[in-house]
Scaffold this active site. Structure first.
Site, PDB file in Angstrom:
ATOM      1  N   CYS B  54       5.095  10.088  -3.979  1.00 47.60           N
ATOM      2  CA  CYS B  54       5.275   9.389  -3.012  1.00 47.60           C
ATOM      3  C   CYS B  54       4.207   9.891  -1.917  1.00 47.60           C
ATOM      4  O   CYS B  54       3.622   8.746  -0.834  1.00 47.60           O
ATOM      5  CB  CYS B  54       6.380   9.084  -2.065  1.00 47.60           C
ATOM      6  N   ASN B  55       3.244  10.720  -2.187  1.00 51.60           N
ATOM      7  CA  ASN B  55       2.240  11.355  -1.579  1.00 51.60           C
ATOM      8  C   ASN B  55       1.037  10.931  -1.884  1.00 51.60           C
ATOM      9  O   ASN B  55      -0.067  11.226  -0.634  1.00 51.60           O
ATOM     10  CB  ASN B  55       2.445  12.711  -0.992  1.00 51.60           C
ATOM     11  N   ARG B  56       1.449  10.633  -3.115  1.00 53.62           N
ATOM     12  CA  ARG B  56      -0.257  11.052  -3.602  1.00 53.62           C
ATOM     13  C   ARG B  56      -0.380   9.640  -4.965  1.00 53.62           C
ATOM     14  O   ARG B  56       0.245   9.601  -5.376  1.00 53.62           O
ATOM     15  CB  ARG B  56      -1.090  11.622  -4.187  1.00 53.62           C
ATOM     16  N   SER B 112      -0.473  19.265  -0.501  1.00 55.97           N
ATOM     17  CA  SER B 112       0.688  18.262  -0.058  1.00 55.97           C
ATOM     18  C   SER B 112       1.408  18.681   1.458  1.00 55.97           C
ATOM     19  O   SER B 112       0.599  19.638   1.766  1.00 55.97           O
ATOM     20  CB  SER B 112       1.631  19.580  -0.729  1.00 55.97           C
ATOM     21  N   GLN B 119       7.964  20.866  -5.953  1.00 54.07           N
ATOM     22  CA  GLN B 119       8.283  19.373  -6.723  1.00 54.07           C
ATOM     23  C   GLN B 119       6.552  18.970  -7.471  1.00 54.07           C
ATOM     24  O   GLN B 119       6.630  18.457  -8.261  1.00 54.07           O
ATOM     25  CB  GLN B 119       8.514  18.724  -5.948  1.00 54.07           C
ATOM     26  N   ALA B 193      13.536   9.801   5.327  1.00 54.39           N
ATOM     27  CA  ALA B 193      13.249  10.497   4.220  1.00 54.39           C
ATOM     28  C   ALA B 193      11.817  11.607   3.726  1.00 54.39           C
ATOM     29  O   ALA B 193      10.522  10.540   3.558  1.00 54.39           O
ATOM     30  CB  ALA B 193      13.011   9.630   2.900  1.00 54.39           C
ATOM     31  N   GLU B 195       9.473  14.644   3.062  1.00 56.33           N
ATOM     32  CA  GLU B 195       9.078  15.343   1.190  1.00 56.33           C
ATOM     33  C   GLU B 195      10.320  16.490   2.347  1.00 56.33           C
ATOM     34  O   GLU B 195      11.682  16.322   0.661  1.00 56.33           O
ATOM     35  CB  GLU B 195       7.936  16.578   1.371  1.00 56.33           C
ATOM     36  N   MET B 196      10.801  17.546   2.819  1.00 53.59           N
ATOM     37  CA  MET B 196      10.997  18.281   3.464  1.00 53.59           C
ATOM     38  C   MET B 196      12.769  18.216   2.602  1.00 53.59           C
ATOM     39  O   MET B 196      13.462  19.404   2.670  1.00 53.59           O
ATOM     40  CB  MET B 196      10.703  18.425   4.817  1.00 53.59           C
ATOM     41  N   ALA B 197      13.058  16.833   3.626  1.00 53.10           N
ATOM     42  CA  ALA B 197      14.499  16.561   3.383  1.00 53.10           C
ATOM     43  C   ALA B 197      14.809  16.463   2.258  1.00 53.10           C
ATOM     44  O   ALA B 197      15.778  17.083   1.730  1.00 53.10           O
ATOM     45  CB  ALA B 197      14.812  15.402   4.422  1.00 53.10           C
TER      46      ALA B 197
END
Lengths: 272, 437
Positions: B54-56, B112, B119, B193, B195-197
């Site tokens: 979801c981030n890259r 990240s 993860q 939502a 990443e940490m959550a």
């Protein structure tokens, strides 16, 4: 004989308390096991002491100050063991054993001679009424100890300053369960204690209820616990409020138990 | 590294260069198989690997024409959904040691959104597994990715870089236990939502939490996240009603205003019969009214409070980041060394081929001249010639392979190639053969 037994069980309680305190600070599991073993041993010996005294004195030993305090300590131990048999509450032992030890020391300083009972007290109701009431107080005392621990732990979590108590005290839920357990067992016991007392009073004194100071204060205590239980079961009072009220109710209960006989005179006399 | 004929390159977008909206459109939501098949049809790529989280979205590839590779990849993967002109400004591109370094950083979770979360390593391994299975990776990328996994492990064990990311989840679990005793049968609500959550929710799930409910501004994202946790999704508007049923709330929306106020929570407590509520607010700026903590049986922790639970201060983290950077630089150097050694392999093969050619033609000539017609005699001749040739080659090859030389490998390769005139020979023999700049 019972004198010696009492002495030995006092020493065992002392050792158990010491072990529990070491466990509290060092947090090593092996110590905890030993502490519990010592406590159970002390409790067993204490039970034998009471039985032996029953035969020595020829009456149920819940009459003199020494005897009642000793029995109160015993019932507290009984409640504690009954609870930790079912649930685990971390470090409850440290608090309870300290309280038991204090009570036992108080009992040790009270005059220990056996007395001859007044005819009023010579009744089959005596062991029933007295032991039920004292057991109830034992559960309430445990609820109070749990309440104190709850307040300490809750304060830590709310203020977010994690000091001595945070890791050593059990979870809030466990303490709340303790409170629930103690109240739901203690309250019926107190009620039964009052009913048997009033039946006994009818038999010995001719009326069920005479507004003797002891009776009045017991009623106040009973109403307090009734209110607490009512709130718990209907509105869902729990946690902090329940802990605070348990402590307050315990203070009143202890006053009923000891204070009343000091400040008022009544037919319950100076048993405690 | 110049001696290695092909270039290792990495192109992609991440949370720093592209908006969430764009990343969502680029992400390979339908799995890797389709995109990898598209990549396999590109001739400019010798090896390739694709990572999509979801981030890259990143593609690492080996090829001799990076620019062509880049254009083809972007067209093959994203062309129908995102126009090249829209995409181009967000794409970063690294080559050679910079690409290696970037890959190591990603694996070690230094790139990240939440530095140190673990993860990403799992996601990379999964992406690599599929790429390798479909034949996308070869000698270089296999080595590079395996190396990046071990680098990540080294960074994790030798530094405490992961501690702060873990701390949030860890603290949430530890505190949860102090409040609820037992986390099984408790329900978790994620608001927003981040990443940490997600990380914290995952951690709680591992502790046996009964279920996860996800509330998000866009329901679509909530649904996809809920699916990952096998939970349910709700709209933000339903939040108040949900508070009745959940026990742990992790909030991490990007909202600039408070989402829940003290009054909202107070109203809920009666319906809950005062069962405790544990709020974790990891949003910056905060989502939850700090006064919520004043309510009985309600506990509110924000991100600073949680950090306090673990007590890892800022200076610590910075020192650990420097340490992690050093480890990565070290490992990049090691990888370059390996790549260089790889570069000597073509020379060695070429040298052997050259010798074999000479031997064969000389044996043929001599055999004809001395009239050795039987195969036995020919074989004996050939054997002898080969023995002489390989004895002659022994020292040049040793010179190429040896590690402890005062000359660089590049220079040594150059010397050997010049002495044996390999470049001339190669040009004549096989025009497409390796050449070095």
């Amino acid at each position: 004989m019972s004198f010696l037994l009492f002495q030995v069980s006092l020493i065992l309680y002392l050792l158990a308390t010491a072990a529990y305190l070491v466990f509290f600070f060092k947090e090593r599991a092996a110590i905890r096991k030993n502490a519990r073993l010592l406590f159970i041993l002390a409790f067993a010996l204490h039970s034998i002491t009471i039985i032996v005294r029953y035969f020595e004195a020829g009456y149920t030993p819940i009459t003199t100050r020494h005897e009642t305090i000793s029995f109160f300590a015993w019932s507290l131990g009984c409640c504690y063991l009954s609870f930790c048999w079912r649930y685990g509450v971390k470090n409850l032992g440290a608090f309870v054993s300290l309280l038991v030890l204090t009570l036992m020391s108080l009992a040790a300083f009270a005059p220990r001679a056996t007395v001859s009972l007044s005819p009023q007290l010579q009744s089959g109701w005596l062991p029933v009424h007295a032991s039920l009431s004292l057991l109830a107080y034992g559960f309430f005392a445990l609820a109070g100890v749990g309440g104190l621990m709850y307040l300490l732990q809750e304060r830590t979590i709310k203020r977010k300053r994690f000091g001595l108590f945070y890791s050593r005290l059990p979870s809030l839920e466990a303490l709340d369960t303790l409170n629930h357990h103690c109240l739901s067992v203690g309250f019926p016991l107190l009620t039964l204690g009052m009913i048997t007392g009033s039946l006994w009073a009818k038999q010995a004194l001719g009326s069920y209820w005479r507004w003797d100071p002891m009776e009045t204060w017991t009623l106040i205590t009973w109403l307090l616990y009734a209110a607490l239980i009512h709130q718990r079961f209907t509105v869902g009072w729990r946690g902090r409020q329940a802990a605070l009220l348990s402590i307050a109710a315990l203070v009143v209960a202890l006053f009923t138990f000891w204070g009343v006989s000091v400040f008022f005179t009544g037919y319950h006399g100076s048993f405690s | 590294m110049a001696v290695f004929p092909d270039t290792i390159a990495l192109i992609g977008v991440n949370h720093k260069t592209a908006s969430l909206d764009l990343r969502e459109r680029l992400a390979c939501t339908a799995g890797y198989e389709g995109p990898l098949a598209a990549l396999s049809r590109l001739e400019s790529l010798k090896e390739y690997y694709l990572l999509s989280t979801c981030n890259r979205v990143e593609i690492a590839f080996v090829g001799d024409d990076v620019r062509r590779g880049r254009t083809e990849i972007l067209a093959a993967l994203f062309a129908p959904r995102v126009k090249a002109a829209e995409l181009e400004p967000h794409v970063y591109q690294y080559e050679q040691s910079r690409a290696v370094e970037h890959l190591f950083q990603v694996a070690a979770s230094l790139d990240s959104m939440v530095v140190g979360e673990a993860q990403i390593l799992g996601q990379m391994k999964e992406a690599y597994r599929i790429a390798a299975k479909t034949g996308g990776t070869g000698l270089v990328l296999n080595k590079l990715l395996h190396k990046s996994f071990s680098v990540a492990k080294r960074v994790r064990t030798e530094t405490r870089i992961g501690a702060s990311a873990v701390s949030i989840s860890y603290a949430a679990v530890v505190l949860g236990r102090k409040i609820f005793g037992d986390l099984t049968n408790k329900r978790v609500l994620l608001i927003g939502a981040g990443e940490m959550a997600e990380l914290a929710a995952e951690h709680l799930l591992n502790q046996g939490v009964a279920s996860v409910v996800v509330a998000n501004r866009t329901l679509e994202r909530a649904v996809s996240l809920a699916r990952r946790f096998r939970g349910s999704a709700i709209a933000l508007a339903e939040l108040q009603g949900q508070l009745q049923h959940v026990d742990v709330i992790i909030s991490s929306t990007g909202a600039s205003e408070l989402i829940l106020r003290k009054e909202d929570v107070r109203r809920v407590m009666r319906g809950r019969r005062n069962r405790p509520l544990f709020f974790i607010d990891i949003a910056v700026p905060r989502d939850l009214d700090p006064a919520i903590n004043e309510l009985d049986n309600v506990y509110l922790y924000d991100i600073d409070d949680l950090q306090g639970v673990i007590e890892l201060n800022r200076a610590d983290r910075e020192r650990e980041a420097v340490k992690a950077g050093r480890i990565i630089a070290e490992e990049v150097l090691k990888f370059e060394r390996w790549l260089e050694n790889m570069a000597s392999t073509p020379t060695i093969i070429q040298l052997r081929n050259l010798m074999e050619d000479i031997v064969r033609s000389e044996v043929d000539k001599t055999a004809g001249r001395i009239g050795a017609t039987s195969t036995l005699q020919q074989e004996a001749l050939e054997k002898m010639a080969l023995a002489i040739a390989s004895k002659m080659l022994y020292h040049p090859l040793k010179y190429l392979k040896a590690e402890d030389h005062c000359l660089s490998l590049e220079e040594r390769i150059h010397t050997v190639r010049t002495v044996f005139d390999l470049d001339e020979a190669a040009d004549q023999a096989q025009p497409g053969g390796p050449s070095h700049a």
